[in-house]
Design a protein around this motif. Structure first.
Motif, PDB file in Angstrom:
ATOM      1  N   SER A   1       1.958  -4.327   3.008  1.00 25.68           N
ATOM      2  CA  SER A   1       2.965  -3.798   2.086  1.00 25.68           C
ATOM      3  C   SER A   1       2.307  -3.672   0.708  1.00 25.68           C
ATOM      4  O   SER A   1       1.211  -4.200   0.477  1.00 25.68           O
ATOM      5  N   THR A   2       2.960  -3.001  -0.216  1.00 25.26           N
ATOM      6  CA  THR A   2       2.390  -2.885  -1.560  1.00 25.26           C
ATOM      7  C   THR A   2       2.239  -4.260  -2.194  1.00 25.26           C
ATOM      8  O   THR A   2       1.222  -4.552  -2.818  1.00 25.26           O
TER       9      THR A   2
ATOM     10  N   ASP B   1       8.595   0.229  -0.787  1.00 25.06           N
ATOM     11  CA  ASP B   1       7.568   0.378   0.244  1.00 25.06           C
ATOM     12  C   ASP B   1       8.218   0.206   1.595  1.00 25.06           C
ATOM     13  O   ASP B   1       8.914  -0.763   1.830  1.00 25.06           O
TER      14      ASP B   1
ATOM     15  N   ALA C   1       6.505  -0.015   4.438  1.00 24.65           N
ATOM     16  CA  ALA C   1       5.571  -0.605   5.395  1.00 24.65           C
ATOM     17  C   ALA C   1       6.048  -1.980   5.835  1.00 24.65           C
ATOM     18  O   ALA C   1       6.771  -2.672   5.124  1.00 24.65           O
ATOM     19  N   GLU C   2       5.581  -2.392   6.997  1.00 27.10           N
ATOM     20  CA  GLU C   2       5.897  -3.726   7.494  1.00 27.10           C
ATOM     21  C   GLU C   2       5.164  -4.757   6.652  1.00 27.10           C
ATOM     22  O   GLU C   2       4.110  -4.508   6.125  1.00 27.10           O
ATOM     23  N   GLU C   3       5.758  -5.931   6.556  1.00 27.48           N
ATOM     24  CA  GLU C   3       5.139  -7.019   5.805  1.00 27.48           C
ATOM     25  C   GLU C   3       5.140  -8.263   6.663  1.00 27.48           C
ATOM     26  O   GLU C   3       6.064  -8.511   7.411  1.00 27.48           O
TER      27      GLU C   3
END
Length: 91
Positions: A40-41, A86, A88-90
């Protein structure tokens, strides 16, 4: 330096996982892109900061997420927060 090279050293791998608050397994999945996993970011920025302190070289967030921080993009490189959201997966 890319993440897979950074975590080749077991001591660095363990220390990085501890410092960014995740597992060694998640770092490996991100490093290898296993099943499309990526940082993730927030995690990318934590990895960059922690790896800088661990050394020998930092793992740049632009290496981890070139879709967000392209290499050579000075505006992105100077933005400490990055994008506000974000998907995305974290880990």
């Amino acid at each position: 330096m890319d993440l897979i090279k950074f975590i080749e050293d077991p001591g660095r791998h363990q220390r990085l996982a501890e410092e960014v608050g995740t597992t060694k397994a998640w770092l490996w999945q991100i490093a290898t892109g296993w099943r499309g996993k990526r940082a993730s970011t927030d995690l990318a920025m934590k990895i960059e900061s922690a790896s800088r302190g661990i050394g020998p070289e930092a793992v740049s967030r632009s290496v981890l997420r070139p879709d967000i921080w392209p290499a050579g993009d000075m505006q992105a490189a100077n933005d400490p927060e990055g994008p506000s959201a974000d998907a995305a997966e974290e880990g």
